[in-house]
Design a protein around this motif. Structure first.
Motif, PDB file in Angstrom:
ATOM      1  N   SER A 124       0.753  -0.934   0.067  1.00  0.00           N
ATOM      2  CA  SER A 124       0.058  -0.019   0.012  1.00  0.00           C
ATOM      3  C   SER A 124       0.984   1.258   0.033  1.00  0.00           C
ATOM      4  O   SER A 124       1.950   1.058   0.576  1.00  0.00           O
ATOM      5  CB  SER A 124      -0.865  -0.006   1.094  1.00  0.00           C
ATOM      6  N   VAL A 125       0.385   2.232  -0.800  1.00  0.00           N
ATOM      7  CA  VAL A 125       1.218   3.267  -0.834  1.00  0.00           C
ATOM      8  C   VAL A 125       0.097   4.711  -0.750  1.00  0.00           C
ATOM      9  O   VAL A 125      -1.094   4.542  -0.886  1.00  0.00           O
ATOM     10  CB  VAL A 125       1.772   3.687  -2.040  1.00  0.00           C
ATOM     11  N   GLU A 126       0.731   5.789  -0.464  1.00  0.00           N
ATOM     12  CA  GLU A 126      -0.089   7.160  -0.763  1.00  0.00           C
ATOM     13  C   GLU A 126       0.829   7.705  -1.686  1.00  0.00           C
ATOM     14  O   GLU A 126       1.999   7.729  -1.714  1.00  0.00           O
ATOM     15  CB  GLU A 126       0.022   7.738   0.757  1.00  0.00           C
ATOM     16  N   GLY A 127       0.289   8.779  -1.992  1.00  0.00           N
ATOM     17  CA  GLY A 127       0.790   9.777  -3.120  1.00  0.00           C
ATOM     18  C   GLY A 127      -0.160  10.641  -3.801  1.00  0.00           C
ATOM     19  O   GLY A 127      -1.227  11.181  -3.385  1.00  0.00           O
ATOM     20  N   PHE A 130      -3.872  10.510  -3.360  1.00  0.00           N
ATOM     21  CA  PHE A 130      -4.736   9.063  -3.512  1.00  0.00           C
ATOM     22  C   PHE A 130      -3.989   8.253  -2.565  1.00  0.00           C
ATOM     23  O   PHE A 130      -2.978   8.324  -2.080  1.00  0.00           O
ATOM     24  CB  PHE A 130      -4.458   8.660  -4.807  1.00  0.00           C
ATOM     25  N   GLN A 131      -4.701   7.161  -1.931  1.00  0.00           N
ATOM     26  CA  GLN A 131      -4.192   6.075  -1.322  1.00  0.00           C
ATOM     27  C   GLN A 131      -4.466   4.646  -2.491  1.00  0.00           C
ATOM     28  O   GLN A 131      -5.562   4.782  -2.675  1.00  0.00           O
ATOM     29  CB  GLN A 131      -4.832   5.918   0.013  1.00  0.00           C
ATOM     30  N   LEU A 135     -10.423   9.194  -9.913  1.00  0.00           N
ATOM     31  CA  LEU A 135      -8.899   9.555  -9.761  1.00  0.00           C
ATOM     32  C   LEU A 135      -8.612  10.209 -11.150  1.00  0.00           C
ATOM     33  O   LEU A 135      -7.764  11.480 -11.090  1.00  0.00           O
ATOM     34  CB  LEU A 135      -8.006   8.434  -9.435  1.00  0.00           C
ATOM     35  N   GLN A 136      -8.901   9.562 -12.185  1.00  0.00           N
ATOM     36  CA  GLN A 136      -8.348  10.022 -13.527  1.00  0.00           C
ATOM     37  C   GLN A 136      -9.122  11.605 -13.726  1.00  0.00           C
ATOM     38  O   GLN A 136      -8.474  12.100 -14.066  1.00  0.00           O
ATOM     39  CB  GLN A 136      -9.041   9.044 -14.619  1.00  0.00           C
TER      40      GLN A 136
END
Length: 182
Positions: free
Chosen positions: A45-48, A55-56, A75-76
């Protein structure tokens, strides 16, 4: 946010060749050097940010010792990005892995075995991610059903980690990024 661990890169937003019933998503593949900075070759898992929009997400392995990111329509739109566009991405490992969503078939299997459910509840989030990934990586319904049954039996016997499962997809090629539409 652990800025020192953040990675920034440009990537092309790709349209999947086979998106199933939901044609609204796109994806991007992380550069291998960026993927190597992450804590795991398997799901992580990432955040960014994507074009500056936060987003996560949980990245999936691409089968080449890197990862790919599914980018949903929301998100797009928020990031003003469309398939074919080059997008600016910044990511860093999430502070803690979010609890994975339990697939219905596995939830039902665990409900039939108190011993399996107890072992499940005593595993780590990462181990639960691996169990779910192993089950969801099955290509056929028969294989998936077998894996759910095997997971229930292994967990009931006290086994906390799925054995012999290549979380990266590199050796077994069971996991990979989607093919891009030409």
């Amino acid at each position: 946010m652990a800025e020192t661990q953040a990675s920034t890169f440009m990537a092309q937003l790709l349209c999947p060749a086979n998106s199933g019933e939901d044609e609204s998503w796109a994806f991007l593949v992380l550069p291998k050097a960026v993927s190597e900075t992450l804590p795991r070759r398997g799901r992580t898992s990432v955040e960014g940010t994507l074009n500056g929009y936060p987003f996560q997400a949980t990245l999936d392995p691409d089968g080449h010792l890197s990862h790919w990111l599914k980018v949903g329509k929301g998100l797009q739109e928020a990031a003003a990005a469309s398939p074919g566009d080059m997008v600016a991405v910044q990511i860093f490992p999430a502070d803690t892995e979010p609890e994975p969503r339990l697939p219905d078939d596995l939830r039902e299997a665990l409900a039939t075995s108190p011993a399996a459910k107890a072992t499940w509840e005593n595993t780590t989030t990462i181990a639960r991610l691996d169990w779910i990934h192993w089950i969801e990586s099955a290509k056929q319904a028969k294989t998936r059903n077998s894996r759910v049954d095997n997971a229930r039996e292994m967990l009931a016997s006290g086994k906390k980690r799925v054995c012999c499962f290549d979380q990266s997809g590199y050796y077994s090629k069971s996991l990979s990024a989607p093919k891009a539409k030409n």
